[in-house]
Motif scaffolding. Sequence first.
Motif, PDB file in Angstrom:
ATOM      1  N   GLY A   1      29.551 -22.571  -6.843  1.00 27.86           N
ATOM      2  CA  GLY A   1      28.805 -23.917  -6.611  1.00 27.86           C
ATOM      3  C   GLY A   1      29.280 -24.556  -5.596  1.00 27.86           C
ATOM      4  O   GLY A   1      28.930 -25.666  -5.434  1.00 27.86           O
ATOM      5  N   GLU A   2      30.283 -23.948  -5.072  1.00 28.64           N
ATOM      6  CA  GLU A   2      30.908 -24.644  -3.677  1.00 28.64           C
ATOM      7  C   GLU A   2      29.713 -24.509  -2.560  1.00 28.64           C
ATOM      8  O   GLU A   2      28.888 -23.627  -2.662  1.00 28.64           O
ATOM      9  N   ILE A   3      29.802 -25.392  -1.673  1.00 29.48           N
ATOM     10  CA  ILE A   3      28.880 -25.602  -0.535  1.00 29.48           C
ATOM     11  C   ILE A   3      29.504 -26.037   0.531  1.00 29.48           C
ATOM     12  O   ILE A   3      30.481 -26.886   0.779  1.00 29.48           O
ATOM     13  N   ARG A   4      28.937 -25.414   1.775  1.00 27.28           N
ATOM     14  CA  ARG A   4      29.322 -25.973   3.060  1.00 27.28           C
ATOM     15  C   ARG A   4      28.897 -27.548   3.408  1.00 27.28           C
ATOM     16  O   ARG A   4      27.934 -27.554   2.766  1.00 27.28           O
ATOM     17  N   LEU A   5      29.951 -28.297   4.000  1.00 32.84           N
ATOM     18  CA  LEU A   5      29.489 -29.579   4.277  1.00 32.84           C
ATOM     19  C   LEU A   5      29.726 -29.727   5.897  1.00 32.84           C
ATOM     20  O   LEU A   5      31.051 -29.595   6.170  1.00 32.84           O
ATOM     21  N   LYS A   6      28.978 -30.413   6.622  1.00 34.38           N
ATOM     22  CA  LYS A   6      29.226 -30.753   7.991  1.00 34.38           C
ATOM     23  C   LYS A   6      29.520 -32.285   7.844  1.00 34.38           C
ATOM     24  O   LYS A   6      28.525 -32.893   7.286  1.00 34.38           O
TER      25      LYS A   6
ATOM     26  N   GLY B   1      35.937 -21.611  13.060  1.00 39.56           N
ATOM     27  CA  GLY B   1      36.813 -22.471  14.105  1.00 39.56           C
ATOM     28  C   GLY B   1      36.088 -24.076  14.303  1.00 39.56           C
ATOM     29  O   GLY B   1      36.332 -24.960  14.857  1.00 39.56           O
ATOM     30  N   ALA B   2      34.904 -24.282  13.400  1.00 38.31           N
ATOM     31  CA  ALA B   2      34.518 -25.556  13.488  1.00 38.31           C
ATOM     32  C   ALA B   2      35.357 -26.495  12.721  1.00 38.31           C
ATOM     33  O   ALA B   2      35.319 -26.341  11.435  1.00 38.31           O
ATOM     34  N   PRO B   3      35.809 -27.745  13.227  1.00 39.45           N
ATOM     35  CA  PRO B   3      36.828 -28.522  12.517  1.00 39.45           C
ATOM     36  C   PRO B   3      35.903 -29.657  11.861  1.00 39.45           C
ATOM     37  O   PRO B   3      36.391 -30.072  10.858  1.00 39.45           O
ATOM     38  N   ASP B   4      34.527 -29.619  11.718  1.00 42.52           N
ATOM     39  CA  ASP B   4      33.819 -30.701  11.221  1.00 42.52           C
ATOM     40  C   ASP B   4      33.024 -30.036   9.972  1.00 42.52           C
ATOM     41  O   ASP B   4      32.586 -30.644   9.269  1.00 42.52           O
ATOM     42  N   LEU B   5      33.393 -28.709   9.624  1.00 39.06           N
ATOM     43  CA  LEU B   5      32.838 -27.957   8.479  1.00 39.06           C
ATOM     44  C   LEU B   5      33.837 -27.742   7.366  1.00 39.06           C
ATOM     45  O   LEU B   5      34.945 -27.407   7.616  1.00 39.06           O
ATOM     46  N   LEU B   6      33.373 -28.222   6.370  1.00 37.09           N
ATOM     47  CA  LEU B   6      34.295 -28.050   4.949  1.00 37.09           C
ATOM     48  C   LEU B   6      33.752 -27.253   4.022  1.00 37.09           C
ATOM     49  O   LEU B   6      32.424 -27.158   4.078  1.00 37.09           O
ATOM     50  N   VAL B   7      34.466 -26.787   2.966  1.00 37.97           N
ATOM     51  CA  VAL B   7      33.820 -26.200   1.871  1.00 37.97           C
ATOM     52  C   VAL B   7      34.173 -27.272   0.765  1.00 37.97           C
ATOM     53  O   VAL B   7      35.345 -27.564   0.438  1.00 37.97           O
ATOM     54  N   VAL B   8      33.097 -27.640  -0.020  1.00 32.72           N
ATOM     55  CA  VAL B   8      33.201 -28.702  -1.096  1.00 32.72           C
ATOM     56  C   VAL B   8      32.790 -28.139  -2.301  1.00 32.72           C
ATOM     57  O   VAL B   8      31.755 -27.405  -2.448  1.00 32.72           O
ATOM     58  N   ARG B   9      33.420 -28.803  -3.491  1.00 32.10           N
ATOM     59  CA  ARG B   9      32.783 -28.716  -4.648  1.00 32.10           C
ATOM     60  C   ARG B   9      32.462 -30.365  -4.996  1.00 32.10           C
ATOM     61  O   ARG B   9      33.247 -31.263  -5.001  1.00 32.10           O
TER      62      ARG B   9
END
Length: 180
Positions: free
Chosen positions: A12-17, A51-59
């Motif tokens: 269920g984790e998802i990438r977030l910009k 390397g993208a600083p604005d990309l996170l992996v979120v739950r």
Amino acid sequence: MAELGRAHGVRGEIRLKSFTEDPSGVARLGPLAAPDGRRFTIESARRAPGGAPDLLVVRLSGIGDRTAAEALTRTPLHAPRAALAPPDPDEDAWLAADLIGLPVLDEAGETIGRIVAVPDFGAGDLLEIAPARGGATAFLPFTRAFVPDVDVPAGRVVARPPADLFAPARAEPPPEDDAP
């Protein structure tokens, strides 16, 4: 504030910009709202691989498997205005929402139009301006060269637009001079 990307893994984790100055700061804004009214709370966030600083992996709360995460791909998320710190006027920082609707004046003080959107298609912010006399909107780069003054408290933006800002696009380039 952010846009959800592709699913990450099977739990269920998802990438977030993140569109915040500090990318991880989006997790501290409280529940975020999707355009359809659904609300999501970020339970955990970490920097995405690469390397993208604005990309996170979120739950996100309520999203427990890959299928649910995949259903959210490309969903924009917004924070309530009250969750945001006011922009520092000394830092030339504004919220895009504060610019929408402001009149755009040329340096002589004549109104050329009104801001209808502040998009960023990947090469930097633009001002989408509806002309004062009606017609199709036009885009102006949101840089000091084209926009030397933004005064949100006074409710105005001063621009140096090119003379052909609102000219219709030509279907073909002008003919070349065939002279020897």
